[in-house]
Design an enzyme around this catalytic site. Structure first.
Site, mmCIF file in Angstrom:
data_model
loop_
_atom_site.group_PDB
_atom_site.id
_atom_site.type_symbol
_atom_site.label_atom_id
_atom_site.label_comp_id
_atom_site.label_asym_id
_atom_site.label_seq_id
_atom_site.Cartn_x
_atom_site.Cartn_y
_atom_site.Cartn_z
ATOM 1 N N ASP A 154 2.467 -1.770 5.109
ATOM 2 C CA ASP A 154 3.537 -1.766 6.196
ATOM 3 C C ASP A 154 4.858 -1.622 5.900
ATOM 4 O OD1 ASP A 154 1.061 -2.599 7.126
ATOM 5 O OD2 ASP A 154 1.813 -4.136 8.457
ATOM 6 N N TRP A 182 -6.565 1.910 6.229
ATOM 7 C CA TRP A 182 -7.121 0.748 5.620
ATOM 8 C C TRP A 182 -8.834 1.010 5.717
ATOM 9 C CZ3 TRP A 182 -4.975 -3.061 3.612
ATOM 10 C CH2 TRP A 182 -3.733 -3.588 4.045
HETATM 11 C C1 FRU Z 1 -1.059 -3.984 9.258
HETATM 12 C C2 FRU Z 1 -1.290 -5.368 8.897
HETATM 13 C C3 FRU Z 1 -0.088 -6.332 9.686
HETATM 14 C C4 FRU Z 1 0.076 -7.776 8.644
HETATM 15 C C5 FRU Z 1 0.058 -6.826 7.419
HETATM 16 C C6 FRU Z 1 -0.489 -7.814 6.305
HETATM 17 O O1 FRU Z 1 -1.227 -3.062 8.302
HETATM 18 O O2 FRU Z 1 -2.193 -5.779 9.038
HETATM 19 O O3 FRU Z 1 -0.740 -6.491 10.995
HETATM 20 O O4 FRU Z 1 1.082 -8.267 9.145
HETATM 21 O O5 FRU Z 1 -0.666 -5.588 7.513
HETATM 22 O O6 FRU Z 1 -0.289 -7.041 5.048
#
Ligand code: FRU
Length: 490
Positions: A38, A303
């Site tokens: 992110d 993901w």
């Molecule tokens: C989204 C997420 C967030 C979290 C991060 C962990 O892609 O799951 O909710 O903060 O990635 O890397």
């Protein structure tokens, strides 16, 4: 500085010495080394745009999350800065998860989710996610003594204690506000609003919106902003069931468009809009520029269906930053105008009559900005094969009668069985379809009808596959403009 952060910075320095643009996106941000997910802390500080990101320096897969850091004057050319945060305190030892940033009284304020995992006396594992603050000067940050400043115990009864993350902060009339993703008693997502007069004294102000098991499960990475006369709650949600051609990625991002009653801090949702129809777009975040533009950037990866190139020392590409605007009740996205300064060597054709498969002199490349206008109602399908060589190609197909635009990377050189296609309904206006296509080494972003819809996906086709071929079943008229993008020249 903690030893963990010091080590990360030393590792970056050693690795970064060899960074070259070769084999990288040219006008999209990619991380210096290791893994990136992110975008975080996307904001202005001392007149420059800052971008932090979820970052695992030591591997090209997710793990031990730090915050990486970069800055830019124009959203296109980025300067890498040393890693900003590391998981070096008991309250964030299992990860410095996503969050945001704000320029506040001369300092750069970072707010993030600290993840703490412990084994309890009864042997069970306890996971806690809570919101933490760090303050700095644009390079080095000091974590707040009273961290975590917000804990899940402040949420309404029954809310998850484990899933509580990704604060997005802003300041208004001297008061701080943040929205945070969480899970309500029914197990599905909700967005909590908190406010504070001072950074270590937050109170829960209400639930802005919730899924009620209708819009996926966990809601994460929220953002909350006004856009013209509307208020937008942007969320990324997990485990969403597809509806017709909408929300096929399981994890998707959406705009919840509505209105906000500030006094009562009440948000009323009127509409749900998919942010991006591609295979790879998640966890977007926005910032407001000094000249008043609302700019969004997202992580180009999925993901559930991830593409991990195994020949690189880095893994992660951000979308092109996109300016948001409201048109006929829809949020439109358009690449920031700063990109236009990097356009070179225009090749254009007007009024071409397209019938069978053909290539066009000069229309090729893997770092390009392509504008295309298609006219007519005699053709059934129009196809663009790009990043092509004799064997490989990625195809964009417009089925005019069905009004469906599809992306297909089946033959892009993949060696694994991954999902390869996505489709979306698009309307040609008076038999005119407008496409803008950004291809940058390993990504393809398609903007339809001046940004009414976007579709972003990765392709890991070898970079020498750079041909573009067009074909049409039936007669179509095409105008095309192609620019090379070369960030080295600017
Ligand atoms: C989204 C997420 C967030 C979290 C991060 C962990 O892609 O799951 O909710 O903060 O990635 O890397």
């Amino acid at each position: 500085m903690s030893k963990i952060l010091e080590e990360a910075r030393a590792y970056e320095r050693a690795e970064n010495a060899g960074i070259s643009e070769e084999g990288r996106p040219i006008f999209h941000f990619s991380n210096p080394v290791g893994w990136m997910n992110d975008p975080n802390g996307f904001s202005e500080y001392r007149g420059e745009h800052h971008l932090f990101f979820q970052y695992h320096p030591y591997a090209t897969r997710w793990g031990s999350v730090h915050w990486g850091h970069a800055k830019s004057k124009d959203f296109i050319k980025w300067e890498y800065l040393p890693a900003a945060l590391a998981p070096d305190r008991s309250y964030d030892s299992s990860g410095v998860f996503s969050g945001s940033a704000l320029e506040d009284e001369g300092q750069q304020l970072l707010i993030y989710t600290g993840v703490e995992e412990r084994v309890l006396e009864n042997g069970e594992k306890s996971i806690r996610q809570h919101q933490c603050i760090a303050l700095g000067d644009g390079l080095d940050y000091k974590k707040h003594e009273r961290n975590p400043v917000v804990s899940a115990a402040m949420l309404p009864k029954g809310s998850s204690m484990e899933d509580f993350r990704d604060p997005k902060i802003w300041k208004e009339d001297g008061k701080y506000y943040m929205v945070v993703g969480s899970r309500s008693a029914d197990g599905s997502g909700q967005i909590a609003l908190f406010c504070a007069d001072s950074l270590d004294n937050w109170s829960f102000a209400g639930i802005l919106d919730q899924s009620k098991n209708q819009i996926g499960k966990m809601w994460e990475c929220p953002d909350f902003f006004s856009l013209d006369e509307k208020q937008v709650l942007m969320i990324s949600f997990q485990e969403m069931e597809a509806e017709e051609l909408e929300f096929h990625n399981g994890n998707n991002a959406a705009f919840l468009i509505g209105s906000y009653e500030k006094e009562g801090m009440r948000f009323t949702r009127e509409k749900l809009q998919n942010v991006d129809y591609g295979l790879d777009f998640y966890a977007p975040q926005t910032m407001l520029t000094e000249d008043g533009r609302r700019i969004m950037i997202g992580w180009m990866q999925s993901w559930d269906n991830p593409m991990y190139p195994d020949t690189q020392s880095w893994s992660g590409i951000m979308s092109i930053p996109r300016e948001l605007s409201l048109r006929d009740g829809r949020i439109c996205q358009w690449p920031v105008h700063e990109l236009e300064a990097y356009r070179r060597n225009l090749i254009s054709y007007t009024g071409l009559c397209m019938e069978k498969e053909r290539k066009l002199d000069g229309i090729r490349g893997r770092n390009i900005d392509l504008e295309l206008v298609l006219r007519g109602k005699e053709y059934k399908n129009f196809k663009i094969k790009l990043a092509a060589d004799e064997r490989r190609y990625t195809e964009i197909i417009y089925d005019r009668e069905a009004e469906i635009l599809s992306f297909d990377r089946t033959y892009s050189g993949l060696r694994r069985d991954l999902l390869c296609t996505r489709s979306m309904r698009v309307k040609s206006k008076e038999d005119v379809l407008r496409l803008r296509i950004l291809v940058d080494s390993y990504s393809v972003e398609i903007f339809v009808n001046n940004g009414e819809q976007a579709m972003s996906s990765l392709i890991y086709t070898p970079l020498d596959a750079s041909e573009i071929r067009f074909s049409s079943s039936g007669r179509a008229l095409m105008d095309i403009r192609k620019y090379e993008i070369n960030s080295l020249l600017a």
